[in-house]
Write a protein that holds these residues in place. Structure first.
Motif, PDB file in Angstrom:
ATOM      1  N   GLU A 219       0.824  -1.224   0.010  1.00  5.98           N
ATOM      2  CA  GLU A 219      -0.103   0.053  -0.120  1.00  5.98           C
ATOM      3  C   GLU A 219       0.820   1.208  -0.057  1.00  5.98           C
ATOM      4  N   VAL A 220       1.917   1.087   0.669  1.00  4.40           N
ATOM      5  CA  VAL A 220       2.757   2.309   0.802  1.00  4.40           C
ATOM      6  C   VAL A 220       3.463   2.676  -0.591  1.00  4.40           C
ATOM      7  N   TRP A 242      -5.689   6.203  -6.340  1.00  8.39           N
ATOM      8  CA  TRP A 242      -5.021   5.540  -5.182  1.00  8.39           C
ATOM      9  C   TRP A 242      -6.171   5.680  -4.068  1.00  8.39           C
ATOM     10  N   ALA A 243      -6.703   6.687  -3.782  1.00  9.77           N
ATOM     11  CA  ALA A 243      -7.400   6.928  -2.550  1.00  9.77           C
ATOM     12  C   ALA A 243      -9.031   6.571  -2.834  1.00  9.77           C
ATOM     13  N   GLY A 244      -9.364   6.915  -4.321  1.00  8.07           N
ATOM     14  CA  GLY A 244     -10.657   6.335  -4.613  1.00  8.07           C
ATOM     15  C   GLY A 244     -11.515   7.671  -5.060  1.00  8.07           C
ATOM     16  N   SER A 245     -10.880   8.960  -4.773  1.00 12.49           N
ATOM     17  CA  SER A 245     -11.549  10.223  -5.088  1.00 12.49           C
ATOM     18  C   SER A 245     -10.918  11.343  -4.571  1.00 12.49           C
ATOM     19  N   ARG A 255      -6.192  13.101   7.703  1.00 15.85           N
ATOM     20  CA  ARG A 255      -5.542  11.968   8.902  1.00 15.85           C
ATOM     21  C   ARG A 255      -4.227  11.821   9.089  1.00 15.85           C
ATOM     22  N   ALA A 256      -3.234  11.870   8.091  1.00 16.34           N
ATOM     23  CA  ALA A 256      -2.057  11.797   8.069  1.00 16.34           C
ATOM     24  C   ALA A 256      -1.049  12.839   8.431  1.00 16.34           C
ATOM     25  N   ALA A 274       2.374   7.145   6.911  1.00 19.59           N
ATOM     26  CA  ALA A 274       1.400   7.873   7.615  1.00 19.59           C
ATOM     27  C   ALA A 274       0.255   7.805   6.664  1.00 19.59           C
ATOM     28  N   LEU A 275       0.402   7.974   5.242  1.00 21.41           N
ATOM     29  CA  LEU A 275      -0.967   7.877   4.292  1.00 21.41           C
ATOM     30  C   LEU A 275      -1.440   6.719   4.134  1.00 21.41           C
TER      31      LEU A 275
END
Length: 282
Positions: A219-220, A242-245, A255-256, A274-275
């Motif tokens: 994932e990183v 990568w995130a979806g949007s 958050r990160a 962190a991401l």
């Protein structure tokens, strides 16, 4: 002590084998014994090390490494060179030195543990620029026993492998190397010590393995690839797939604690981790 190859030796061996260095496999052979000695010294391998040498070619570096290494597995993709290497080494070493050598006929970008005679502790290689980073990353991922290494690559590739955040040359190789290792430039090598002479200078990269981060590596690395796949865009745009949007990318970055208007070249490996952690938590 092994008898190192001279420029004349290399031309004689290649002529006898009817070998012409190929661009396909990025073959540029080191013809200077002093350069071999310098590389071996910089690699710092000793009697306790089990060395994986990638791309031994005609054996210039192989002979130097056999003076110091405990064992040596030479990984060679060219079948003709793989067949010739033991004969070259046997003629120029003692029986004890020759016994340390195993030739592994394989592609270093996909070589598997079961193909190796041992679990390597060190890696030394003269790598063509187009496969340098994939080969090193594959070795680090595939062989957890690998604790250190020294690779000779095109100078620009060496810079990218060792660059820090904020640099224009900081990118995917820099971040992924930082996941596994502490890497540094360990010197430069003139084009004149190779045959055929390449159009570029080479650089030495030394690395030492660090403890793997407690995170999802896949994932990183996906986040790293996305960030630098569109490195001129702000992160919230570069990471949207990568995130979806875009909205979810912004939430993950919030958050990160990562600036959504920043760019991938500013992020440390810790921030990419962190991401990935933030994405998993949302």
């Amino acid at each position: 002590m092994a008898q190192l190859l001279t420029s004349r030796d290399i031309r004689a061996i290649s002529g006898g084998l009817q070998i012409k260095p190929t661009k396909k496999w990025g073959q540029n052979f080191v013809v200077d014994a002093n350069t071999v000695r310098r590389i071996v010294a910089a690699a710092g391998v000793g009697a306790d090390d089990k060395v994986m040498e990638v791309g031994p070619g005609l054996g210039s570096l192989t002979l130097g490494l056999l003076d110091t290494a405990g064992e040596l597995a030479a990984v060679e993709i060219d079948p003709k060179l793989a067949l010739a290497l033991p004969r070259t080494v046997e003629a120029r070493t003692t029986p004890e030195e020759f016994a340390k050598l195993t030739v592994v006929r394989a592609d270093a970008a996909s070589v598997a543990p079961e193909q190796m005679p041992f679990e390597p502790t060190a890696m030394v290689a003269n790598l063509p620029y187009n496969v340098a980073v994939p080969v090193v990353l594959h070795a680090l991922e595939t062989f957890p026993s690998l604790q250190k290494g020294l690779v000779m690559v095109q100078s620009e590739v060496a810079d990218r492998m060792t660059a820090g955040p904020g640099s224009k040359i900081y990118g995917v190789p820099s971040v992924k190397m930082a996941w596994y290792t502490k890497a540094r430039r360990a010197g430069s090598v003139s084009a004149k010590v190779f045959w055929p002479v390449p159009n570029v200078a080479s650089g030495l990269v030394a690395f030492e393995r660090i403890e793997s981060p407690d995170a999802d590596r896949a994932e990183v690395f996906a986040a790293v690839d996305a960030a630098f796949g569109q490195r001129r865009k702000m992160l919230r745009q570069a990471l949207k797939d990568w995130a979806g949007s875009v909205e979810r990318a912004e939430a993950i970055m919030a958050r990160a604690g990562v600036d959504p208007t920043g760019r991938g070249e500013t992020l440390t490996i810790e921030e990419f981790i962190a991401l990935a952690d933030a994405k998993a938590a949302l």
